[in-house]
Design a protein around this motif. Structure first.
Motif, mmCIF file in Angstrom:
data_model
loop_
_atom_site.group_PDB
_atom_site.id
_atom_site.type_symbol
_atom_site.label_atom_id
_atom_site.label_comp_id
_atom_site.label_asym_id
_atom_site.label_seq_id
_atom_site.Cartn_x
_atom_site.Cartn_y
_atom_site.Cartn_z
ATOM 1 N N TYR A 140 -2.064 -1.777 -0.398
ATOM 2 C CA TYR A 140 -2.065 -0.506 -1.119
ATOM 3 C C TYR A 140 -2.838 0.531 -0.316
ATOM 4 O O TYR A 140 -3.824 0.219 0.352
ATOM 5 N N LEU A 141 -2.381 1.816 -0.394
ATOM 6 C CA LEU A 141 -3.028 2.932 0.280
ATOM 7 C C LEU A 141 -3.154 4.104 -0.679
ATOM 8 O O LEU A 141 -2.272 4.331 -1.523
ATOM 9 N N ALA A 142 -4.240 4.875 -0.534
ATOM 10 C CA ALA A 142 -4.399 6.098 -1.327
ATOM 11 C C ALA A 142 -5.309 7.063 -0.583
ATOM 12 O O ALA A 142 -6.329 6.656 -0.014
ATOM 13 N N ILE B 20 -8.139 5.090 1.463
ATOM 14 C CA ILE B 20 -8.586 3.786 0.977
ATOM 15 C C ILE B 20 -7.434 2.802 1.096
ATOM 16 O O ILE B 20 -6.271 3.149 0.863
ATOM 17 N N SER B 21 -7.739 1.586 1.510
ATOM 18 C CA SER B 21 -6.706 0.557 1.647
ATOM 19 C C SER B 21 -7.195 -0.745 1.043
ATOM 20 O O SER B 21 -8.391 -1.051 1.076
ATOM 21 N N SER B 22 -6.277 -1.504 0.487
ATOM 22 C CA SER B 22 -6.603 -2.840 -0.006
ATOM 23 C C SER B 22 -5.744 -3.849 0.731
ATOM 24 O O SER B 22 -4.602 -3.571 1.103
ATOM 25 N N GLY B 23 -6.335 -5.036 0.941
ATOM 26 C CA GLY B 23 -5.611 -6.093 1.628
ATOM 27 C C GLY B 23 -5.812 -7.409 0.914
ATOM 28 O O GLY B 23 -6.125 -7.458 -0.276
ATOM 29 N N TRP C 124 -11.385 4.646 5.228
ATOM 30 C CA TRP C 124 -11.128 5.109 6.587
ATOM 31 C C TRP C 124 -11.296 6.627 6.684
ATOM 32 O O TRP C 124 -11.001 7.346 5.732
ATOM 33 N N ALA C 125 -11.703 7.095 7.857
ATOM 34 C CA ALA C 125 -11.710 8.528 8.152
ATOM 35 C C ALA C 125 -10.333 8.903 8.691
ATOM 36 O O ALA C 125 -9.882 8.344 9.706
ATOM 37 N N THR D 110 -14.414 7.757 -8.060
ATOM 38 C CA THR D 110 -14.399 6.377 -8.549
ATOM 39 C C THR D 110 -13.166 5.653 -8.045
ATOM 40 O O THR D 110 -12.063 6.225 -8.020
ATOM 41 N N CYS D 111 -13.340 4.406 -7.685
ATOM 42 C CA CYS D 111 -12.243 3.563 -7.236
ATOM 43 C C CYS D 111 -12.147 2.357 -8.169
ATOM 44 O O CYS D 111 -13.131 1.639 -8.360
ATOM 45 N N ALA D 112 -10.989 2.164 -8.780
ATOM 46 C CA ALA D 112 -10.757 0.986 -9.617
ATOM 47 C C ALA D 112 -10.154 -0.113 -8.753
ATOM 48 O O ALA D 112 -9.251 0.134 -7.955
ATOM 49 N N VAL D 113 -10.663 -1.323 -8.910
ATOM 50 C CA VAL D 113 -10.192 -2.478 -8.136
ATOM 51 C C VAL D 113 -9.775 -3.566 -9.111
ATOM 52 O O VAL D 113 -10.563 -4.007 -9.946
ATOM 53 N N ALA D 114 -8.498 -3.987 -9.021
ATOM 54 C CA ALA D 114 -7.979 -5.053 -9.874
ATOM 55 C C ALA D 114 -7.750 -6.302 -9.038
ATOM 56 O O ALA D 114 -7.294 -6.220 -7.896
ATOM 57 N N SER D 115 -8.065 -7.459 -9.631
ATOM 58 C CA SER D 115 -8.005 -8.715 -8.891
ATOM 59 C C SER D 115 -7.045 -9.705 -9.530
ATOM 60 O O SER D 115 -6.616 -9.546 -10.674
#
Length: 619
Positions: A428-430, A439-442, A449-450, A478-483
């Motif tokens: 995911y990217l935003a 912001i990226s999720s892996g 990232w800049a 704020t960043c929401a993170v789902a697992s």
């Protein structure tokens, strides 16, 4: 003997054998860095002098035809593309070098997608392309004589290309006179596609139209034309019940193409194009005007197509405060061109560009106004999982399982940066609201990232070893993170500090989205949607979806509509009341992504069926 490594004409380096038959072979060759196809005819394999002469004549005709025709739907051949060689036995090899069209033919493409019928919108686009190609061929007074799915290629741009001109026949006065005298010509037969007159050796220009109609029977039904019975009285193919999704007008045109007698078919490709213009089909999506001039008289406008005013009015704000325009919606257009799952969608802030990412490793940039592909980005080496556009509309970010993030100039497709720090498959990217960070999720980490430098700024710690989905508040604070275990956490992306952990999640979270004011956080699971107050962590509402699996959730800018991908359908909800407004069906495999565009006036969906659909509310 032609073998890999051999240099022909001091120009063409043979790479590999592509295929062979009883009378010829096909090789891949290199022409100064450009990959091309070499066709070789072994005339010595023909037993009779007459057969040998005819085969050479057809081969030379193919070379002449292709060198004369310049069209994106026809393989290119240079003037010197035809030449002869002597093999070790002194026999002549007739050679033809032509453009190599990358991709699948329509038979392979259909087989790969389970022979699913194509939608009407795709049929209209492809039928127009093929009619345009035949207009070029017939203008040269030529007949192709072997139109069928396996002789039609799909370029990476989505443009169809007609191949195998070996059966082409020139329409000359002598040939037509022979037809009148019932003199049988060379017979080219492809079961199910060849018209009756051609099977008897009397091919004419309208013979191509019969084969074209049979090709679209196959595409629109997923069945071979020979699988259908014929009306014993009229000889008409009884195929329509297997294509209930198309209009009567299109079905009539297909039957018109397949009329038993050539004189009953369209006489020119231009007639086919005129028929297509008369078929009711959605025109290009208009962009909403910046200023609506209410006082201008309708008499001052030029003549508009039927339904134009109602189309425009559907894009204007409703005067009713009680009704929701998304209570009813309709399919506006279907886009095709990807060769695998369409996983990710993003729409530019100005509403003009649609970006789609696919498991076929490509990213496509579409004109949302016309539905045409503007650019295809091919640099990734694995499936595309996420695409995002910066708030200023200048930068495109793409993420892939190849463990890279790439930043592009949206307007030109120029690659700006490749982000590779601490490699991890990207899910995911935003962009941040100011567009300065990404912001990226892996599989393992959440990274910040800049954008300008491509530098990795920080990694969010915590339960990230099973994190899959992230969402940023509209203000970026704020960043929401789902697992995978159902945990839902809120983080400060600037400091890396954990702010809150939500409870009561009994199953893995598959989708996540903030409302435009940041006051509501929506999470989707296997068969339910939950709404949360991110400030207190309290659940506001929950409602069940019709199908299992909520792959994507998005809020409409109208502040009251929520769309979610639920199995093969899309559900639209009034999230404030928990009332389901409507369901949209049209995809025949799981919907993977949904996004609102044009200030919430359209909804775009991407699916495992390899299509993108554009929906709009009904006024």
């Amino acid at each position: 003997m032609i073998q890999p490594g051999l240099l022909l004409q001091d120009r063409y380096r043979v790479h590999k054998l592509l295929g062979k038959g009883g009378f010829g072979q096909t090789f891949e060759v290199d022409d100064g860095g450009t990959v091309k196809v070499l066709k070789i005819l072994r005339a010595d394999r023909f037993q009779s002098p007459e057969g040998k002469k005819k085969a050479v004549s057809l081969f030379q005709r193919e070379a002449l035809v292709l060198s004369r025709l310049q069209h994106p739907g026809i393989p290119k051949v240079e003037r010197d593309g035809y030449f002869t060689l002597a093999d070790g036995n002194g026999e002549q090899l007739h050679c033809l070098v032509m453009e190599k069209i990358e991709g699948l033919n329509l038979k392979q493409w259909q087989s790969k997608r389970g022979n699913q019928p194509i939608p009407q919108e795709q049929a209209l686009i492809w039928l127009k392309q093929l009619a345009d190609i035949l207009a070029q061929v017939h203008q040269q007074e030529l007949v192709h004589r072997d139109i069928k799915p396996s002789n039609i290629m799909i370029r990476s741009t989505g443009q169809l290309a007609l191949i195998d001109f070996g059966a082409v026949r020139e329409i000359t006065e002598t040939f037509l006179q022979k037809q009148k005298q019932n003199a049988t010509g060379t017979v080219i037969i492809s079961a199910g596609y060849t018209p009756p007159e051609q099977a008897e050796g009397h091919a004419v220009a309208q013979s191509d139209f019969f084969a074209l109609g049979r090709t679209f029977v196959y595409l629109l039904t997923g069945k071979h034309p020979n699988d259908f019975d014929k009306d014993p009285r009229t000889g008409r193919l009884q195929w329509r019940e297997s294509a209930p999704h198309i209009s009567r007008e299109l079905a009539d045109l297909i039957d018109y193409l397949m009329a038993t007698f050539p004189g009953k078919r369209p006489q020119t490709p231009q007639m086919i194009l005129r028929c297509l213009e008369e078929i009711v089909s959605p025109p290009p999506l208009p962009l909403p005007p910046p200023i609506v001039e209410q006082t201008r008289s309708s008499d001052s406008y030029p003549s508009k197509p039927k339904g134009f005013l109602s189309l425009i009015s559907s894009f204007l704000p409703t005067t009713s405060t009680n009704s929701n325009p998304w209570a009813k919606a309709r399919l506006r257009r279907t886009l095709t061109g990807h060769g695998d799952v369409v996983k990710a969608i993003a729409i530019s802030p100005d509403g003009q560009t649609l970006v789609t990412g696919s498991y076929d490793k490509t990213v496509k940039l579409w004109s949302l106004n016309t539905g045409e592909v503007r650019n295809t980005l091919n640099d990734h080496t694995h499936r595309i999982t996420s695409v995002a556009i910066s708030p200023d509309g200048q930068t495109l970010a793409t993420g892939s399982y190849d463990k890279t993030i790439r930043l592009w100039a949206l307007s030109t497709g120029e690659l700006l940066h490749t982000l590779t720090g601490r490699p991890d498959r990207v899910r995911y990217l935003a962009f941040s609201p100011n567009g300065q960070t990404l912001i990226s999720s892996g599989d393992w980490e959440i990274k910040i990232w800049a954008v300008r430098t491509g530098k990795l700024l920080r990694i969010l710690a915590g339960n990230s070893n099973s994190a899959r989905i992230v969402a940023l508040t509209p203000d970026g604070h704020t960043c929401a993170v789902a697992s995978l275990d159902g945990t839902l956490e809120l983080w400060n992306p600037h400091t890396g500090r954990l702010l809150r952990t939500f409870s009561n999640q009994l199953t893995e979270i598959t989708s996540l989205a903030y409302s435009l004011d940041g006051q509501v956080l929506a999470s989707g699971s296997s068969n339910a949607i939950h709404l949360w107050n991110p400030t207190t962590g309290k659940q506001l509402r929950g409602f069940s979806t019709q199908s299992s699996g909520t792959a994507s959730i998005t809020f409409n800018p109208d502040g009251k509509t929520l769309a979610c991908a639920s199995g093969k359908i899309i559900e639209l909800w009034n999230w404030q009341t928990g009332k389901r407004l409507c369901t949209l069906s049209g995809h025949f495999r799981a919907v993977e992504s949904v996004a609102f565009g044009l200030k919430g006036q359209i909804l775009v969906s991407g699916s495992s069926d390899q299509t993108i659909k554009i929906w709009q509310p009904m006024s």
